[in-house]
Design a protein around this motif. Structure first.
Motif, PDB file in Angstrom:
ATOM      1  N   GLU A   1      17.832  11.849  -4.058  1.00 32.65           N
ATOM      2  CA  GLU A   1      17.825  10.562  -3.365  1.00 32.65           C
ATOM      3  C   GLU A   1      18.916   9.649  -3.902  1.00 32.65           C
ATOM      4  OE1 GLU A   1      12.942  10.761  -2.817  1.00 32.65           O
ATOM      5  OE2 GLU A   1      13.872   9.225  -4.088  1.00 32.65           O
ATOM      6  N   LEU A   2      19.076   9.633  -5.221  1.00 33.61           N
ATOM      7  CA  LEU A   2      20.100   8.794  -5.836  1.00 33.61           C
ATOM      8  C   LEU A   2      21.502   9.316  -5.517  1.00 33.61           C
ATOM      9  CD1 LEU A   2      18.413   8.196  -9.312  1.00 33.61           C
ATOM     10  CD2 LEU A   2      18.490   6.635  -7.357  1.00 33.61           C
ATOM     11  N   TRP A   3      21.664  10.649  -5.492  1.00 32.58           N
ATOM     12  CA  TRP A   3      22.961  11.230  -5.137  1.00 32.58           C
ATOM     13  C   TRP A   3      23.323  10.887  -3.692  1.00 32.58           C
ATOM     14  CZ3 TRP A   3      26.854  12.571  -7.895  1.00 32.58           C
ATOM     15  CH2 TRP A   3      26.686  13.078  -9.179  1.00 32.58           C
ATOM     16  N   ALA A   4      22.329  10.963  -2.798  1.00 23.66           N
ATOM     17  CA  ALA A   4      22.587  10.627  -1.393  1.00 23.66           C
ATOM     18  C   ALA A   4      22.958   9.157  -1.253  1.00 23.66           C
ATOM     19  CB  ALA A   4      21.360  10.951  -0.546  1.00 23.66           C
ATOM     20  N   LEU A   5      22.299   8.290  -2.023  1.00 27.35           N
ATOM     21  CA  LEU A   5      22.620   6.868  -1.994  1.00 27.35           C
ATOM     22  C   LEU A   5      24.045   6.628  -2.482  1.00 27.35           C
ATOM     23  CD1 LEU A   5      21.777   3.921  -1.604  1.00 27.35           C
ATOM     24  CD2 LEU A   5      20.839   3.956  -3.929  1.00 27.35           C
ATOM     25  N   PHE A   6      24.426   7.300  -3.557  1.00 24.66           N
ATOM     26  CA  PHE A   6      25.775   7.146  -4.096  1.00 24.66           C
ATOM     27  C   PHE A   6      26.831   7.646  -3.109  1.00 24.66           C
ATOM     28  CE2 PHE A   6      29.345   9.162  -6.367  1.00 24.66           C
ATOM     29  CZ  PHE A   6      29.904   8.030  -6.965  1.00 24.66           C
ATOM     30  N   ILE A   7      26.612   8.848  -2.586  1.00 32.69           N
ATOM     31  CA  ILE A   7      27.582   9.430  -1.646  1.00 32.69           C
ATOM     32  C   ILE A   7      27.661   8.581  -0.376  1.00 32.69           C
ATOM     33  CG2 ILE A   7      28.066  11.435  -0.181  1.00 32.69           C
ATOM     34  CD1 ILE A   7      26.761  13.154  -2.406  1.00 32.69           C
ATOM     35  N   GLY A   8      26.499   8.153   0.118  1.00 33.28           N
ATOM     36  CA  GLY A   8      26.487   7.308   1.300  1.00 33.28           C
ATOM     37  C   GLY A   8      27.218   5.999   1.065  1.00 33.28           C
ATOM     38  N   GLY A   9      27.030   5.404  -0.116  1.00 27.69           N
ATOM     39  CA  GLY A   9      27.717   4.160  -0.432  1.00 27.69           C
ATOM     40  C   GLY A   9      29.222   4.334  -0.486  1.00 27.69           C
TER      41      GLY A   9
END
Length: 463
Positions: free
Chosen positions: A408-416
């Motif tokens: 979830e945190l990786w997806a948030l980072f990549i999405g950002g």
């Protein structure tokens, strides 16, 4: 039926495309109409009557407005057509909201509250209504030609790629394409790529960060870190969910020869709220400008009238999203920001602060607004604001950390990263082999994720 489902990807879409390209050109509008009704009817067959009724009313009103030589008749055709469509929208979307307010008021005055049943909101009725209204108005203004045939118009209104979550299309932009449009392998391949990009945005980013937002908004007393993390996650979820749907709709349109307008243009790179609304949900922003802000008077009657018109447009735009005080406040928040920027002389491409600070303050203002957009009640929004402004604990609780997964945190980072890199939200790769390989990888990953998830609805279905 939704795009991010196995029945659509491996059943409906291949069958439709095969039938479409085998059908004679003159039969393709009929085929689009039948396929679109089947697509919508998969959810509820009975609500197809509403889609048909709104289509016929707008077609009839437009026909009268376009053919009559009597100015009074033309105006009445427009008024009656728009009023009937707004009445349908008002009943399904706002009747329960109004009855709830009336019931609460009556109880406050000492009487008994009203008993009323819930009304099932037809998916996409807001988009459908706005498209039908724009057709009537454009035809009456002579800004658009009347539909060549009723079948063409019915197919336009129900066009399944954008029927349930936009973009908000206008008939004048597609009228010529219903008469003649080009089909080519290159255009089809571009459509496939845009569709797969949108699918990946939805499944790999939006759905993956969603639990971060859901957990934060469910907390009774979120800490500062939890509140900001939840709002950041929702900001990414909403962008990739809705921009992903729009990309999929554009891709589907290209597969059958249609060219739709772009609906998102890297909105999280904006350095002002004015610029944000030029980049976010572009089709809705343009609709509100042309059919609400300008008819209200726009900026033609002085500064005070301009600020009033901005506020009214944004408040009504907020109410369009949902029958809830939170949406009204969200619209008012953006209306105030737009008015303040206009008062300060801010224009698109201009900033009062250095660009990094202008971007940061814009994003903070957008995220503050997203709290109202996401919260189910005003109390939930106030609870989130309490956490965001540091009126509670500061760090992440052990319970929140325990529930949070690294993906979830990786997806948030990549999405950002993707969201703040401008046009890089699209895989515009010049090398054909690499472009093809990227599409295959994204489709494979999306299919694997889809197989592991039972249901993946789009956020904007509720509007």
């Amino acid at each position: 039926m939704i795009f991010a489902s196995q029945i659509f990807l491996f059943g409906f879409l291949p069958l439709f495309l095969a039938t479409y390209y085998l059908a004679p050109v003159r039969a393709r509008s009929v085929l689009i109409l039948l396929a679109s009704y089947a697509f919508y009817g998969w959810w509820r067959v009975d609500y197809l009557a509403l889609v048909f009724a709104i289509s016929v009313v707008s077609y009839g009103a437009g026909h009268v407005a376009a053919t009559t030589a009597n100015e009074a008749t033309r105006k009445w055709a427009v008024r009656i057509g728009v009023a009937l469509i707004l009445a349908a929208l008002g009943y399904f979307k706002y009747a329960v909201f109004v009855m709830g307010i009336a019931s609460d008021l009556r109880e406050t005055l000492g009487g008994a509250g009203y008993a009323f049943d819930a009304i099932i909101l037809p998916i996409g009725i807001s988009f459908l209504s706005f498209q039908a209204i724009s057709y009537i108005v454009d035809v009456s203004r002579r800004d658009a030609p009347p539909a060549r045939t009723l079948i063409d118009y019915l197919a336009f209104v129900s066009l399944f790629p954008q029927l349930i979550a936009g973009p908000v299309l206008r008939y004048k932009d597609l009228a010529d394409q219903f008469v003649e449009r080009t089909h080519s392998l290159q255009k089809f391949a571009m459509g496939v790529r845009r569709f797969v990009e949108g699918l990946a945005m939805k499944l790999l980013i939006a759905d993956t960060v969603a639990p971060l937002a859901d957990r934060a908004f469910a907390l009774s007393d979120p800490s500062m870190a939890e509140a900001w993390l939840g709002v950041a996650a929702y900001s990414i979820q909403l962008l990739f969910d809705f921009a992903g749907y729009s990309s999929m709709a554009i891709g589907l349109g290209l597969m059958i020869g249609f060219t739709f307008m772009e609906n998102f243009d890297a909105p999280y790179t904006s350095t002002s709220i004015t610029e944000f609304w030029r980049r976010w949900h572009i089709s809705l922003s343009a609709w509100l400008r042309d059919y609400l802000y300008v008819p209200l008077g726009g900026n033609r009657h002085g500064a005070l009238a301009t600020y009033r018109n901005l506020m009214l447009t944004m408040v009504l735009g907020g109410l369009w999203h949902g029958a809830n005080v939170t949406f009204v406040l969200w619209g008012a928040w953006h209306g105030l920001l737009l008015a303040a920027e206009r008062l300060a002389g801010v224009r698109v491409g201009q900033t009062l602060l250095p660009r990094p600070f202008a971007w940061l303050t814009t994003m903070i203002a957008v995220m503050i607004g997203w709290v109202l957009f996401r919260a189910e009640t005003l109390q939930v929004a106030l609870t989130m604001y309490r956490g965001m402004f540091g009126l509670g604990e500061l760090g992440l609780s052990s319970q929140y950390l325990y529930a949070t997964q690294s993906i979830e945190l990786w997806a948030l980072f990549i999405g950002g990263v993707i969201a703040t890199m401008g046009r890089a939200m699209r895989t515009d790769i010049s090398w054909p082999a690499l472009r093809f390989g990227t599409t295959v990888v994204l489709m494979t990953a999306s299919t694997m994720v889809l197989s592991a998830r039972l249901h993946s609805p789009f956020l904007y279905f509720q509007f």
